[in-house]
Structures are given as structure tokens and as C-alpha cells.
Design a protein around this motif. Structure first.
Motif, PDB file in Angstrom:
ATOM      1  N   GLN A 573     -23.210   8.372  -6.425  1.00 39.76           N
ATOM      2  CA  GLN A 573     -24.126   9.395  -5.940  1.00 39.76           C
ATOM      3  C   GLN A 573     -23.448  10.759  -6.029  1.00 39.76           C
ATOM      4  N   THR A 574     -23.745  11.459  -7.100  1.00 38.01           N
ATOM      5  CA  THR A 574     -23.142  12.773  -7.294  1.00 38.01           C
ATOM      6  C   THR A 574     -23.565  13.749  -6.208  1.00 38.01           C
ATOM      7  N   SER A 575     -24.748  13.536  -5.643  1.00 44.82           N
ATOM      8  CA  SER A 575     -25.232  14.430  -4.585  1.00 44.82           C
ATOM      9  C   SER A 575     -24.329  14.385  -3.357  1.00 44.82           C
ATOM     10  N   LEU A 576     -23.677  13.221  -3.112  1.00 45.93           N
ATOM     11  CA  LEU A 576     -22.744  13.121  -1.989  1.00 45.93           C
ATOM     12  C   LEU A 576     -21.331  13.518  -2.383  1.00 45.93           C
ATOM     13  N   LEU A 577     -21.001  13.372  -3.658  1.00 47.89           N
ATOM     14  CA  LEU A 577     -19.673  13.755  -4.118  1.00 47.89           C
ATOM     15  C   LEU A 577     -19.550  15.264  -4.319  1.00 47.89           C
ATOM     16  N   THR A 578     -20.650  15.924  -4.643  1.00 48.20           N
ATOM     17  CA  THR A 578     -20.608  17.363  -4.896  1.00 48.20           C
ATOM     18  C   THR A 578     -20.126  18.170  -3.695  1.00 48.20           C
ATOM     19  N   PRO A 579     -20.595  17.895  -2.449  1.00 53.73           N
ATOM     20  CA  PRO A 579     -20.050  18.651  -1.308  1.00 53.73           C
ATOM     21  C   PRO A 579     -18.541  18.477  -1.140  1.00 53.73           C
ATOM     22  N   VAL A 580     -18.034  17.280  -1.490  1.00 53.47           N
ATOM     23  CA  VAL A 580     -16.589  17.059  -1.413  1.00 53.47           C
ATOM     24  C   VAL A 580     -15.866  17.946  -2.422  1.00 53.47           C
ATOM     25  N   LEU A 581     -16.384  17.994  -3.637  1.00 51.03           N
ATOM     26  CA  LEU A 581     -15.779  18.839  -4.661  1.00 51.03           C
ATOM     27  C   LEU A 581     -15.895  20.311  -4.303  1.00 51.03           C
ATOM     28  N   GLN A 582     -17.004  20.668  -3.727  1.00 51.66           N
ATOM     29  CA  GLN A 582     -17.236  22.067  -3.368  1.00 51.66           C
ATOM     30  C   GLN A 582     -16.262  22.529  -2.291  1.00 51.66           C
ATOM     31  N   ALA A 583     -15.911  21.610  -1.369  1.00 51.16           N
ATOM     32  CA  ALA A 583     -14.977  21.967  -0.294  1.00 51.16           C
ATOM     33  C   ALA A 583     -13.528  21.828  -0.713  1.00 51.16           C
ATOM     34  N   SER A 584     -13.279  21.162  -1.850  1.00 53.23           N
ATOM     35  CA  SER A 584     -11.903  20.866  -2.266  1.00 53.23           C
ATOM     36  C   SER A 584     -11.581  21.633  -3.546  1.00 53.23           C
ATOM     37  N   ARG A 585     -11.433  22.914  -3.429  1.00 52.21           N
ATOM     38  CA  ARG A 585     -11.152  23.754  -4.589  1.00 52.21           C
ATOM     39  C   ARG A 585      -9.749  23.532  -5.145  1.00 52.21           C
ATOM     40  N   SER A 586      -8.881  22.890  -4.360  1.00 47.89           N
ATOM     41  CA  SER A 586      -7.514  22.638  -4.807  1.00 47.89           C
ATOM     42  C   SER A 586      -7.360  21.263  -5.452  1.00 47.89           C
ATOM     43  N   LEU A 587      -8.459  20.568  -5.690  1.00 48.56           N
ATOM     44  CA  LEU A 587      -8.397  19.212  -6.227  1.00 48.56           C
ATOM     45  C   LEU A 587      -7.786  19.212  -7.627  1.00 48.56           C
ATOM     46  N   LYS A 611     -16.846  20.787 -13.474  1.00 43.81           N
ATOM     47  CA  LYS A 611     -16.589  22.038 -14.178  1.00 43.81           C
ATOM     48  C   LYS A 611     -16.809  23.247 -13.282  1.00 43.81           C
ATOM     49  N   GLU A 612     -17.765  23.133 -12.360  1.00 41.55           N
ATOM     50  CA  GLU A 612     -18.115  24.265 -11.503  1.00 41.55           C
ATOM     51  C   GLU A 612     -17.212  24.369 -10.285  1.00 41.55           C
ATOM     52  N   TYR A 613     -16.896  23.230  -9.660  1.00 45.33           N
ATOM     53  CA  TYR A 613     -16.199  23.262  -8.371  1.00 45.33           C
ATOM     54  C   TYR A 613     -14.726  22.855  -8.440  1.00 45.33           C
ATOM     55  N   SER A 614     -14.269  22.340  -9.571  1.00 46.00           N
ATOM     56  CA  SER A 614     -12.869  21.899  -9.673  1.00 46.00           C
ATOM     57  C   SER A 614     -12.190  22.606 -10.848  1.00 46.00           C
ATOM     58  N   PRO A 615     -11.891  23.871 -10.686  1.00 45.39           N
ATOM     59  CA  PRO A 615     -11.369  24.650 -11.822  1.00 45.39           C
ATOM     60  C   PRO A 615      -9.943  24.280 -12.213  1.00 45.39           C
ATOM     61  N   ILE A 616      -9.193  23.614 -11.335  1.00 44.13           N
ATOM     62  CA  ILE A 616      -7.805  23.284 -11.666  1.00 44.13           C
ATOM     63  C   ILE A 616      -7.601  21.773 -11.756  1.00 44.13           C
ATOM     64  N   LEU A 617      -8.666  21.008 -11.935  1.00 46.20           N
ATOM     65  CA  LEU A 617      -8.546  19.557 -12.053  1.00 46.20           C
ATOM     66  C   LEU A 617      -7.762  19.204 -13.318  1.00 46.20           C
ATOM     67  N   LYS A 618      -6.684  18.427 -13.135  1.00 41.18           N
ATOM     68  CA  LYS A 618      -5.808  18.081 -14.263  1.00 41.18           C
ATOM     69  C   LYS A 618      -5.897  16.615 -14.660  1.00 41.18           C
ATOM     70  N   ARG A 619      -6.229  15.741 -13.707  1.00 43.66           N
ATOM     71  CA  ARG A 619      -6.252  14.309 -13.989  1.00 43.66           C
ATOM     72  C   ARG A 619      -7.580  13.716 -13.541  1.00 43.66           C
ATOM     73  N   LEU A 620      -8.239  13.011 -14.449  1.00 44.17           N
ATOM     74  CA  LEU A 620      -9.519  12.376 -14.167  1.00 44.17           C
ATOM     75  C   LEU A 620      -9.466  10.936 -14.671  1.00 44.17           C
ATOM     76  N   SER A 621      -9.875  10.005 -13.790  1.00 38.62           N
ATOM     77  CA  SER A 621      -9.800   8.585 -14.131  1.00 38.62           C
ATOM     78  C   SER A 621     -11.105   7.891 -13.783  1.00 38.62           C
ATOM     79  N   PHE A 622     -11.649   7.147 -14.744  1.00 40.90           N
ATOM     80  CA  PHE A 622     -12.785   6.262 -14.543  1.00 40.90           C
ATOM     81  C   PHE A 622     -12.316   4.846 -14.837  1.00 40.90           C
ATOM     82  N   HIS A 623     -12.501   3.950 -13.878  1.00 44.11           N
ATOM     83  CA  HIS A 623     -12.095   2.559 -14.072  1.00 44.11           C
ATOM     84  C   HIS A 623     -13.258   1.628 -13.734  1.00 44.11           C
ATOM     85  N   ASP A 624     -13.503   0.692 -14.647  1.00 45.42           N
ATOM     86  CA  ASP A 624     -14.546  -0.321 -14.442  1.00 45.42           C
ATOM     87  C   ASP A 624     -15.900   0.326 -14.143  1.00 45.42           C
TER      88      ASP A 624
END
Length: 788
Positions: A573-587, A611-624
Motif C-alpha cells: 500500500q503505497t498510500s501508507l508508505l508515502t507518509p513514511v517517506l515524506q517524514a523520512s527525508r534522510s532515508l 523520487k519525490e520524497y527520498s532524494p538521497i536514497l542510495k540502496r533499494l531492495s525488492f525481495h520475493d
């Protein structure tokens, strides 16, 4: 042939003159140690394997200065004496440290007999005492073996060394223990944690924990020490406590004078008898005022240790420091301003409430449930100042003078003042000792009572930096942990930065739990939430759904840098994950595992949110996560100019894709110079796709891939060999060293042709570091078929 101090010669080959001389020299090391240190490096190198472990350790600094390494000797000692092979996943940086720690633990538990090998014994050294200075990690097993030995008088030096060197303490496979053993454990933890350097406590694999032992370890780890119900003689404590006990008692008395309580409060706290299961009454209530977290336990301690007359007016006398009573009971007349100390004797006739009633003092009715007790205590707390003032006025009218509840003639030489007054105190008041910064509880069932106690401890555990709760069967008890974390965040100096919660069953949806944790602890830097299965029946309950909905809270600006979520097959549910990303600019790192894609646009929305809320994201992982129908989103992800590490493991990338999808991936990666690590395990690449991936490193490529992971991809030896040859050709054309420095090939079908696989490895190891294993593909396939 035999030397003066022991047999050296074997029946096989005669020893050389150098070996005989070295054997004699090592036998008199106690007299010639400095002369041996002064020997040239080549001679010293031949002597090192003949030294026992004590002189081998002592010569370490000299050997390093002469360019020699003792690591091969320590490794051989490990193989000869421990007779176990370390896990291949374990990275051993220092064999000396590993051997000495294992040797210390085995000697302490009686597993190793030092007389069985001449390399382990020396009349000039005590094994435990000498090796204790090198111990940074200690594990206690089963029936707390070794605790009594450490607390013995002849091992006082060992304990003092451990207090300086030990950093991590682990409890594993614990069983129930006697009360005397628990008392020894409490003293050991007091030395190592409260006055030592231990900053990490781990508890592992305890399916049916002893609640009293578990709570003891938790409290001591949190810096809360309750020695017991009996008076503790000062001689049994560490010298630091003996030196400061009198000063501490005086300081506490001065502090408690500012926290005067009423006689009604004391009587209310000391009424009734309590069972041994005190934990069920220690509830963490959000509305509880600070300073009353542990009232019921205090009530129990009060009712069992003190019977105070109402004529001993507490509101006008300094409250007592918490004391433990000895077996010899002392009785003083209450009317003379004294106190009665009884052994663990319970009787309704001796309870303070009944005594108050007999003397005609008006008191509130004794409460029988924990809720009533808390309500009573909180009501009194809110009127503390008014009651103190009223009490002083009453004394003034009746012409009474202040009476000290401790008789002047009572000797205090054998008493130990601790940091909790009798009758009224809190965990916050009791936490006078230093506590650990890391707490790990793994594979231990935590029931409701224990979770309430843990939440209570967490509420004031300001030094805690890392909390790991794994496979604890929390269920609805997760709310007690959350309440404790929320109370902890109210302290301005709390240090909690890492939280890891994982379990088999999730009581609430993962994203709701993430929302709640981040809103409770905004200073978190790393959060890992992992569940295997969801309990639909629990989620469907109306009373639980209300609790789950309450977890959807506004997230303040957080310091989160790493977020890892393993969904129990929940929809993403991206709608629930987006507020987390929006509040975590240092992610900087995000990992999503086992999420279901219910909406075709879900992945696209997630990438736009990143792309909008995580400008310094360096590592992204999708598993299963099934990405077989999201080819465009995968290509968009690989084009990201900020990401340095992308993991797409077991995502079924090529299951329903077009034939040109692989070439599109290669072209995109060749143009992305910011991507350093690409992990594609478990995507059924096969030979032909692996060979095609070599084009990433062609001469016209701008790719900067340093780490490529193609594990579990059905790769065979012939395909790997062709891949190696193709890499060699590109390097030869470019006349430059390949940027690829690490290639992971684990769990592929490379055992089908050992000769060809070895040839491929030989070529690849000339280019980069190769990580592989001796995986039996046929057995793995048989195991897979057997569980289908």
C-alpha cells in the motif's frame, strides 16, 4: 629421547637440533622470557608453535614488531583443542581472540581439562585469571554454569578483569534455576553491568522461560537492582557499593525529604498479600503519572518487610530508604517512633492497614485489584503537596514533633541502602546504576506479564540504543512495547536509534506498526519490521481493529536512514508508505520483502514517491515481490541517477517479459554510471542471460558495476565458462582493469561438471573476487520436489 621437563620425541622421526633446543627453551620460559623476546625473527618464528598459550599471548607484541604473525599458531590450537570448524559465514579477524574466549568459557564450564594438553597448563599462570583480560564476549548456558565459579572468592581477580574487558553478555538455552543461583547471578550482573563495561545483553533460544529469572536479567540490564527480600550484608557486595553505601543512603534521605508522602498512601500501598506473579499487576498505563511505574511490587515489598504504626508519622519524617531485612527480626515500639522488621511473615493481623484501623486512624479502604490500587495511588500523587501541608498543620495543632522511623540505636553496619524507598518509589527512582545500550531477545516467548514489565522498563531506559525482539510470540502484547517506547521518547536524552521487531505472526498490519513506531520514536535511524504470516482472525476482531486503527498516527519529521519491512504477504500500500517517506527525508536504504502487488500502478506510484520524497536514497531492495508484469517500472528503476545499490531478488523478472527485455536492461545499466552494486539472485537467468550480462562491461559501457550477484540462477559450468571468456575479451579490448571486483555465484548448478567449473573459476579469479559454495544441486532439487 627425553628432555628434562617432558617427553618430546616421537617414534616416527627424530627431532632436529633446533627443535630439541626450542623444546628445552620453551620449558624454561619463566626464567628466560626476555631473552627469548630478543631473539632474531627467523629463530623466533620457529619457537612460536612450541610455546604454550600463555607465553604465546605474552609474545604477541614482540612478534608483531618483528613482522611475525601468531595467527597460524592460534588457528592450529583451535583445530587441535576445540576440534570444531567455524561456520563459513563467520569472518574471523583474530584467531587469538576467538581461541582465548572459547578457552575461557570451556574452562569455566568444566568442558576443557587444562592438564590434558601441555600447551594449556603452566604452573606460573591461572587459566581463568590470565585469559579473563582478553574476554569481550561471554555466553552463559543452561543452568547458569560458571556463575557460582565466577562469584567464588578465589576468582575475585577474574571478576575484576571481566568488569573491565567484557562488552557483551549472552544467555542461551537457559533452564530454571534455584533462588541461590539467581542471587549469585544478580551479584554477577551487578559487577559486570552496573560497575563494569558490559553494554550488550542477548538472550537466545529459551522456549519456556522462567519468569523470575527472565525479569531479573531484564531489570539488571536496565540498571534496576532489587537484591531481594532479605537484608544483604555489605561484605557480599562489590567494593564500590561498600565504599559508597553510607554516602548513598544519606543522599537518598535528603532526596526523599522532598518527596514526602501521606500516611494514607503508605497504608494503601502496604495492604494485602501478593502472589509471586507480581508482574501481572505491573501495568504500563498511558495515563500513569511519572514516578509510579512499579507501585505494586513496592506494595509487596512494603507489606513483607515493614509494619509501621500510624503513630510513626511519615508525612513529617524522612521517608525510609529501601532496606532488606535479615533473618534476625528486630522489633521496636511504634509509639516511640520506631519500626518493626519481620522476616518473610505474612499475616493479616500484622498488615499496616489493620494496625492503622486498630489505632483508629482514618484511611481509605484497601483495594483488592491492581486497577483500584493504581487509581488510589494516582489520586494521592495528584494531591501530594496538599496532603503534606495538611499533615504538617495537623501535627502543629496536636503539638507533635517529627519522629524518625529509623531508631537511632538501630545499627546500620550490616544494612545496604539501595535506590528505592520503602512504600513509594518507581523504576525511574530505582535506576541508579548504569544500564546496557543493546538488548536482544531472540526465540524467547514473552507473555503478557513479561511484556508489561519490559514496556515498563523501556519507558525510562534512556541509555538503550538498540532493541531487537525476534520470534517472541508478541501478538497483542506489542502494544505494551509501543507504550513503553512512546513513554521513552518523552525523555529528552533518550538514545534509541535501532529497533528490530520480527515474529511469525503479525497482530497488526506492518505499515500500521511502522507508523506507530516512527510516531513514538522519531529519532530512530534504523527500523526493521518483519513478519512471516498474518492472523486474519485477529485482524477481523472488532476490538483489535480499533487498536489497529489507532496505530495510524501522524508521523513527525524523523531521522530514519534505514527502513526494512517484511510483509506477511500483505498488499503493498503505497498510500501508507508515502507518509513514511515524506517524514523520512534522510532515508538512505529501503528494503521491501514479500509484499503482494494488488494494483498494477502500485510499483509506479512507489517509484514516483521515492523520487519525490527520498532524494538521497542510495540502496533499494525488492525481495520475493512479483515484478513479472512491471518491466517498464524495472527499467525506470535501473535508470535512477541517485541509487548506488539495487537488489531484485526472486522477483520473477523474466517470467512474462518480452524477448528484448534483457537487452533493454543491459543498455540501461551501461548508461548508468552511479550504480555500483546490482543483485539479481533467484531470477532464472540461465546460461544465455548470464552470457548476455557480460555486455555490461563492454568497451563502450559507462557502467560502474563493482559487485554483481547472480546466485540461484540455474547457471551451469559451460555458461559460466563462456561468461568468463567474454569478460576476458572485453578487458583485452579496453586494455584496462575491469571495474568488477566481486562476483557471487552461490547455489548454481556448477557441480554438474567440476573440471569445467574449475576452469571458469580460474579465469574469473584473475579478474575479480569470486564467491561460491559446494552446493549439491541434485540434492537441493530432490528436497524441493519432496516438499511440493
Amino acid at each position: 629421547m627425553e628432555t628434562e621437563h617432558g617427553e618430546i620425541v616421537t617414534n616416527r622421526n627424530p627431532l632436529s637440533l633446533f627443535e630439541l633446543s626450542a623444546a628445552v627453551l620453551t620449558s624454561v620460559m619463566g626464567h628466560m622470557e626476555r631473552e627469548v623476546w630478543a631473539l632474531p625473527g627467523p629463530i623466533l618464528q620457529g619457537i612460536l608453535p612450541m610455546l604454550n598459550i600463555y607465553y604465546l599471548e605474552r609474545i604477541e607484541e614482540t612478534a608483531v614488531k618483528k613482522g611475525l604473525s601468531t595467527q597460524p599458531v592460534w588457528c592450529k590450537l583451535w583445530c587441535d583443542i576445540m576440534k570444531t570448524r567455524p561456520s563459513r559465514l563467520e569472518s574471523i579477524k583474530c584467531w587469538r581472540k576467538k581461541f582465548l574466549e572459547a578457552f575461557f568459557s570451556n574452562v569455566l564450564r568444566g568442558i576443557v581439562d587444562v592438564s590434558s594438553d601441555k600447551r594449556l597448563s603452566d604452573p606460573c599462570f591461572l587459566p581463568l585469571l590470565y585469559t579473563s583480560q582478553h574476554i569481550t564476549q561471554l555466553t552463559i548456558y543452561n543452568m547458569l554454569e560458571g556463575v557460582a565459579e565466577l562469584m567464588a572468592k578465589h576468582n575475585q581477580g577474574v571478576l575484576e578483569n571481566l568488569a573491565v574487558s567484557l562488552r557483551s553478555l549472552t544467555f542461551r538455552h537457559l533452564l530454571s534455576s534455584s533462588q541461590s543461583t539467581r542471587q549469585q547471578l544478580s551479584l554477577l550482573l551487578h559487577h559486570l553491568i552496573h560497575h563494569g563495561a558490559v553494554n550488550k545483553v542477548s538472550m537466545n533460544s529459551w522456549p519456556n522461560p522462567d519468569s523470575s529469572l527472565l525479569v531479573l536479567i531484564l531489570k539488571m540490564s536496565a540498571g534496576v537492582w532489587h537484591p531481594g527480600k532479605t537484608l544483604v550484608n555489605q561484605a557480599s557486595l562489590c567494593h564500590l557499593c561498600r565504599e559508597t553505601s553510607v554516602d548513598q543512603g544519606q543522599k537518598l534521605d535528603q532526596e526523599h525529604e522532598r518527596q514526602l508522602g501521606s500516611s494514607q498512601l503508605f497504608c494503601g500501598l502496604t495492604t494485602g498479600q501478593h502472589s509471586d506473579k507480581d508482574l501481572r499487576n505491573e501495568k504500563l498505563l498511558p495515563s500513569r503519572p511519572p514516578g509510579f511505574e512499579n507501585v505494586v511490587e513496592l506494595a509487596r515489598a512494603s507489606s513483607e518487610t515493614l509494619n509501621v504504626s500510624m503513630h510513626c508519622h511519615l508525612s513529617s519524617s524522612p521517608p525510609q530508604s529501601k532496606m532488606q531485612h535479615s533473618t534476625n527480626s528486630r522489633s521496636f515500639n511504634a509509639e516511640k517512633g520506631s519500626v518493626r522488621l519481620y522476616p518473610s511473615k505474612s499475616s493479616q493481623d500484622l498488615s499496616p492497614l489493620n494496625e492503622c484501623e486498630k489505632r483508629g486512624k482514618g484511611t481509605s479502604k484497601a483495594t483488592t485489584s491492581s486497577e483500584d490500587l493504581y487509581d488510589f495511588v494516582f489520586a494521592v500523587a495528584r494531591e501530594e503537596e496538599e496532603k503534606a501541608l495538611l499533615s504538617r498543620r495537623t501535627n502543629a495543632k496536636k503539638g507533635r514533633t517529627s519522629v524518625n522511623c529509623y531508631p537511632a540505636e538501630a545499627s546500620t553496619a550490616g544494612l545496604v541502602y539501595t535506590d528505592r524507598p520503602v512504600g513509594m518509589t518507581s523504576l525511574k527512582t530505582a535506576s541508579r546504576f548504569q544500564s546496557v545500550s543493546t538488548l536482544e531477545i531472540v526465540s524467547i516467548s514473552l507473555n503478557r506479564n513479561t511484556c508489561q514489565m519490559l514496556g515498563n522498563l523501556l519507558s525510562s531506559w534512556v541509555s538503550l540504543e538498540k532493541l531487537v525482539l525476534s520470534l517472541n510470540g508478541l501478538g497483542p502484547n506489542i502494544f505494551s512495547i509501543l507504550s513503553g517506547l512512546r513513554a521513552l521518547s518523552r525523555h529528552s536524552d533518550y538514545r534509541l536509534h535501532v529497533v528490530h521487531i520480527s515474529d511469525m505472526l503479525s497482530h497488526v498490519p506492518c505499515m500500521n506498526l511502522v507508523h506507530s513506531i516512527l510516531s513514538a520514536v522519531p529519532l530512530l535511524q534504523m527500523l526493521m519490521v518483519s513478519f512471516d504470516l498474518k492472523t486474519l482472525m485477529e485482524w477481523s476482531r472488532p476490538e483489535e481493529s480499533s487498536d489497529s486503527s489507532s496505530l495510524e498516527e501522524d508521523i513527525p519529521e524523523s531521522h530514519l536512514e534505514h527502513l526494512e519491512i517484511r510483509f506477511p504477504r500483505e498488499p503493498l500500500q503505497t498510500s501508507l508508505l508515502t507518509p513514511v517517506l515524506q517524514a523520512s527525508r534522510s532515508l538512505q536504504s529501503l528494503s521491501l520483502d514479500s509484499a503482494a502487488i494488488s494494483c498494477p500502478q502500485e510499483v509506479e506510484l512507489l517509484l514516483h514517491a521515492l523520487k519525490e520524497y527520498s532524494p538521497i536514497l542510495k540502496r533499494l531492495s525488492f525481495h520475493d515481490i512479483n515484478l513479472s508484469h512491471h518491466s517498464k517500472d524495472v527499467l525506470l528503476l535501473l535508470q535512477d541517477p541517485i541509487l548506488q545499490e539495487i537488489t531484485l531478488s526472486f522477483c520473477r523478472l523474466f517470467e512474462n517479459c518480452a524477448t528484448e527485455f534483457l537487452s533493454e536492461i543491459i543498455n540501461v545499466v551501461k548508461k548508468n554510471s552511479s550504480l555500483k552494486t546490482l543483485r539479481l539472485p533467484g531470477n532464472r537467468l540461465g546460461n544465455h542471460r548470464l552470457i548476455a550480462l557480460a555486455d555490461i562491461f563492454s568497451q563502450d559501457s559507462s557502467a560502474s558495476i563493482c559487485h554483481l550477484d547472480v546466485s540461484s540462477n540455474c547457471i551451469k559450468p559451460d555458461g559460466l565458462l563462456e561468461f568468463a571468456k567474454k569478460l576476458e575479451s572485453y578487458i583485452a579490448q579496453g586494455r584496462e582493469q575491469s571495474k568488477l571486483n566481486k562476483l557471487c555465484l552461490s547455489q548454481n548448478w556448477l557441480d554438474q561438471d567440476t573440471v569445467m567449473a574449475q576452469e571458469a573459476f580460474r579465469r574469473l579469479k584473475a579478474i575479480c573476487s569470486v564467491v561460491s559454495d559446494t552446493w549439491d544441486s541434485s540434492q537441493a532439487f530432490a528436497d524441493y520436489i519432496s516438499v511440493m
